[in-house]
Scaffold this motif. Structure first.
Motif, PDB file in Angstrom:
ATOM      1  N   TRP A 134       0.925  -1.218   0.031  1.00  0.00           N
ATOM      2  CA  TRP A 134      -0.084  -0.076  -0.183  1.00  0.00           C
ATOM      3  C   TRP A 134       0.773   1.344  -0.141  1.00  0.00           C
ATOM      4  CZ3 TRP A 134       0.067   3.476   3.732  1.00  0.00           C
ATOM      5  CH2 TRP A 134       0.760   3.306   5.031  1.00  0.00           C
ATOM      6  N   ILE A 135       2.185   1.143   0.552  1.00  0.00           N
ATOM      7  CA  ILE A 135       2.982   2.479   0.287  1.00  0.00           C
ATOM      8  C   ILE A 135       3.554   2.269  -1.012  1.00  0.00           C
ATOM      9  CG2 ILE A 135       5.278   3.205   1.204  1.00  0.00           C
ATOM     10  CD1 ILE A 135       4.658   2.155   3.944  1.00  0.00           C
ATOM     11  N   VAL A 136       3.975   1.328  -1.568  1.00  0.00           N
ATOM     12  CA  VAL A 136       4.560   1.556  -2.811  1.00  0.00           C
ATOM     13  C   VAL A 136       3.649   1.933  -3.926  1.00  0.00           C
ATOM     14  CG1 VAL A 136       5.779   0.079  -4.544  1.00  0.00           C
ATOM     15  CG2 VAL A 136       6.335  -0.424  -2.200  1.00  0.00           C
ATOM     16  N   LEU A 137       2.500   1.226  -4.023  1.00  0.00           N
ATOM     17  CA  LEU A 137       1.484   1.567  -4.839  1.00  0.00           C
ATOM     18  C   LEU A 137       0.883   2.998  -4.708  1.00  0.00           C
ATOM     19  CD1 LEU A 137       0.237  -2.131  -5.706  1.00  0.00           C
ATOM     20  CD2 LEU A 137       1.775  -0.732  -6.668  1.00  0.00           C
ATOM     21  N   GLY A 138       0.443   3.122  -3.332  1.00  0.00           N
ATOM     22  CA  GLY A 138       0.006   4.267  -3.108  1.00  0.00           C
ATOM     23  C   GLY A 138       0.737   5.539  -3.569  1.00  0.00           C
ATOM     24  N   LEU A 139       2.174   5.355  -3.200  1.00  0.00           N
ATOM     25  CA  LEU A 139       3.148   6.444  -3.738  1.00  0.00           C
ATOM     26  C   LEU A 139       3.195   6.540  -5.114  1.00  0.00           C
ATOM     27  CD1 LEU A 139       5.249   8.510  -3.245  1.00  0.00           C
ATOM     28  CD2 LEU A 139       6.885   6.608  -2.954  1.00  0.00           C
ATOM     29  N   TRP A 140       3.142   5.434  -5.656  1.00  0.00           N
ATOM     30  CA  TRP A 140       3.206   5.521  -7.311  1.00  0.00           C
ATOM     31  C   TRP A 140       1.874   6.315  -7.735  1.00  0.00           C
ATOM     32  CZ3 TRP A 140      -0.235   3.944 -11.265  1.00  0.00           C
ATOM     33  CH2 TRP A 140       0.483   3.939 -12.518  1.00  0.00           C
ATOM     34  N   PHE A 141       0.710   5.808  -7.368  1.00  0.00           N
ATOM     35  CA  PHE A 141      -0.643   6.465  -7.781  1.00  0.00           C
ATOM     36  C   PHE A 141      -0.560   8.145  -7.375  1.00  0.00           C
ATOM     37  CE2 PHE A 141      -5.035   7.882  -6.675  1.00  0.00           C
ATOM     38  CZ  PHE A 141      -5.685   7.622  -7.994  1.00  0.00           C
ATOM     39  N   ALA A 142      -0.005   8.384  -6.188  1.00  0.00           N
ATOM     40  CA  ALA A 142      -0.035   9.761  -5.838  1.00  0.00           C
ATOM     41  C   ALA A 142       0.540  10.565  -6.749  1.00  0.00           C
ATOM     42  CB  ALA A 142       0.426   9.895  -4.195  1.00  0.00           C
ATOM     43  N   LEU A 143       1.845  10.013  -7.219  1.00  0.00           N
ATOM     44  CA  LEU A 143       2.789  10.674  -8.021  1.00  0.00           C
ATOM     45  C   LEU A 143       1.971  10.679  -9.316  1.00  0.00           C
ATOM     46  CD1 LEU A 143       6.263   9.438  -7.283  1.00  0.00           C
ATOM     47  CD2 LEU A 143       5.387  11.756  -6.862  1.00  0.00           C
ATOM     48  N   GLN A 144       1.357   9.916 -10.047  1.00  0.00           N
ATOM     49  CA  GLN A 144       0.776   9.990 -11.122  1.00  0.00           C
ATOM     50  C   GLN A 144      -0.373  11.051 -11.051  1.00  0.00           C
ATOM     51  OE1 GLN A 144       2.305   8.025 -13.701  1.00  0.00           O
ATOM     52  NE2 GLN A 144       3.544   7.675 -11.737  1.00  0.00           N
ATOM     53  N   ALA A 145      -1.116  11.068  -9.900  1.00  0.00           N
ATOM     54  CA  ALA A 145      -2.177  12.063  -9.821  1.00  0.00           C
ATOM     55  C   ALA A 145      -1.813  13.482  -9.883  1.00  0.00           C
ATOM     56  CB  ALA A 145      -2.988  11.790  -8.534  1.00  0.00           C
ATOM     57  N   VAL A 146      -0.408  13.838  -9.148  1.00  0.00           N
ATOM     58  CA  VAL A 146      -0.022  15.122  -9.199  1.00  0.00           C
ATOM     59  C   VAL A 146       0.774  15.428 -10.532  1.00  0.00           C
ATOM     60  CG1 VAL A 146       1.918  16.377  -8.230  1.00  0.00           C
ATOM     61  CG2 VAL A 146       0.887  14.939  -6.789  1.00  0.00           C
ATOM     62  N   TYR A 147       1.599  14.436 -11.135  1.00  0.00           N
ATOM     63  CA  TYR A 147       1.663  14.829 -12.690  1.00  0.00           C
ATOM     64  C   TYR A 147       0.665  14.928 -13.613  1.00  0.00           C
ATOM     65  CZ  TYR A 147       6.314  13.359 -11.135  1.00  0.00           C
ATOM     66  OH  TYR A 147       7.556  13.282 -10.110  1.00  0.00           O
ATOM     67  N   SER A 148      -0.452  14.321 -13.536  1.00  0.00           N
ATOM     68  CA  SER A 148      -1.696  14.642 -14.462  1.00  0.00           C
ATOM     69  C   SER A 148      -2.200  15.946 -14.175  1.00  0.00           C
ATOM     70  CB  SER A 148      -2.673  13.461 -14.137  1.00  0.00           C
ATOM     71  OG  SER A 148      -3.382  13.606 -12.756  1.00  0.00           O
ATOM     72  N   SER A 149      -1.967  16.512 -13.005  1.00  0.00           N
ATOM     73  CA  SER A 149      -2.277  17.890 -12.909  1.00  0.00           C
ATOM     74  C   SER A 149      -1.503  18.761 -13.468  1.00  0.00           C
ATOM     75  CB  SER A 149      -2.778  18.143 -11.432  1.00  0.00           C
ATOM     76  OG  SER A 149      -1.594  18.185 -10.625  1.00  0.00           O
ATOM     77  N   GLY A 150      -0.582  18.441 -13.861  1.00  0.00           N
ATOM     78  CA  GLY A 150       0.674  19.336 -14.575  1.00  0.00           C
ATOM     79  C   GLY A 150       1.545  19.836 -13.395  1.00  0.00           C
ATOM     80  N   ALA A 151       1.527  19.562 -12.009  1.00  0.00           N
ATOM     81  CA  ALA A 151       2.326  19.879 -11.015  1.00  0.00           C
ATOM     82  C   ALA A 151       3.339  19.027 -11.261  1.00  0.00           C
ATOM     83  CB  ALA A 151       1.873  19.986  -9.719  1.00  0.00           C
ATOM     84  N   GLY A 152       4.928  19.746 -11.045  1.00  0.00           N
ATOM     85  CA  GLY A 152       6.007  18.742 -11.211  1.00  0.00           C
ATOM     86  C   GLY A 152       6.539  18.381 -12.583  1.00  0.00           C
ATOM     87  N   VAL A 153       5.705  18.998 -13.506  1.00  0.00           N
ATOM     88  CA  VAL A 153       6.110  18.242 -14.720  1.00  0.00           C
ATOM     89  C   VAL A 153       6.631  19.619 -15.817  1.00  0.00           C
ATOM     90  CG1 VAL A 153       5.407  17.501 -17.005  1.00  0.00           C
ATOM     91  CG2 VAL A 153       4.700  16.499 -14.622  1.00  0.00           C
TER      92      VAL A 153
END
Length: 269
Positions: free
Chosen positions: A202-221
């Motif tokens: 849940w930490i590994v995949l939760g972190l992966w999903f959180a990063l994808q969600a942040v990047y999909s909003s344009g933040a950090g990209v």
């Protein structure tokens, strides 16, 4: 971002579908994708553009169901602005809906391919074990379609081909998070050197999903980017929803002991 390398979660049956999907992706990239072996040059680039226009998903074609009048032919030529790719009327019939499926087996480079296949290799076998071979294959395809349509609906006029297995693989990750949140996953953490650490899924995949969600909003990209992060998010959520009915009957993974070293550690790696 941590790099997963192995999960401590044994399976009851061989993951034939997962292995077949990995093999199919590798075969398509190595033997069918122009320039996969590093030819380079304008001629290779033009052949690749023609190949992608024919087989990859293009959001504008999928949503509006209209094919372009002119596409790259795969040939090179010289125009007023110098050498370039020749364009002309398409000599093939393309189904935008079918291109969603074919695009799942196309990749833009070795890193793109190996990254997707690594996640599928580690997490796909347990999801297939829980669902069964046929249902898992259908699940994989449905997640890929959900991810592709989710991205296309929010980018209906995009003309850049959308390729890769990441949307379908994201569905597998979402299902794994629902079914085996407490399974231990060995990951490499970049900290001066790559440190091996065992973390709950849940930490590994939760972190992966959180990063994808942040990047999909344009933040950090920076800039527009070339990765369809939103497709990853949609695929992941689709996988979670489809796997949720299986959660009550899913046996928990074995509980590993403390951190082991030497031969004992190699036995469980």
């Amino acid at each position: 971002m941590v790099i997963p390398v192995h999960d401590v979660n044994p399976v009851r049956r061989t993951a034939w579908v997962t292995y077949a999907l990995i093999a199919a992706n590798v075969v398509v990239f190595v033997f069918l994708t122009p320039g996969a072996l590093g030819e380079g040059g304008l001629a290779q680039f033009c052949r690749l553009q023609a190949f992608l226009d024919q087989w990859a998903l293009v959001p504008r074609e999928l949503i509006h169901h209209r094919m372009p009048n002119l596409v790259p032919t795969g040939d090179t030529g010289v125009g007023p602005q110098g050498p370039g790719c020749v364009i002309g009327p398409p000599d093939y019939a393309k189904s935008p809906e079918l291109s969603v499926l074919t695009s799942m087996f196309l990749h833009g480079g070795w890193l793109h391919l190996l990254g997707n296949m690594l996640f599928l290799w580690i997490f796909g076998n347990n999801v297939e074990d829980r669902m069964g071979h046929v249902r898992y294959l259908l699940f994989y395809v449905v997640c890929g379609y959900a991810a592709s349509y989710g991205f296309a609906l929010t980018n209906p006029d995009a003309t850049t081909p959308l390729i890769g297995a990441a949307g379908a693989v994201a569905g597998v990750l979402g299902a794994y998070l629902v079914l085996y949140p407490k399974a231990r996953v060995w990951v490499l953490v970049p900290f001066l050197i790559f440190l091996p650490v065992r973390l709950p899924a849940w930490i590994v995949l939760g972190l992966w999903f959180a990063l994808q969600a942040v990047y999909s909003s344009g933040a950090g990209v920076t800039g527009a980017g070339t990765v369809a992060y939103l497709a990853h998010v949609v695929g992941f959520v689709a996988g979670m929803l489809l796997a949720w009915p299986l959660k009550p009957g899913t046996p928990p993974p074995p509980e590993p002991g403390g951190i082991l070293f030497g031969r004992q550690a190699r036995r469980t790696w």
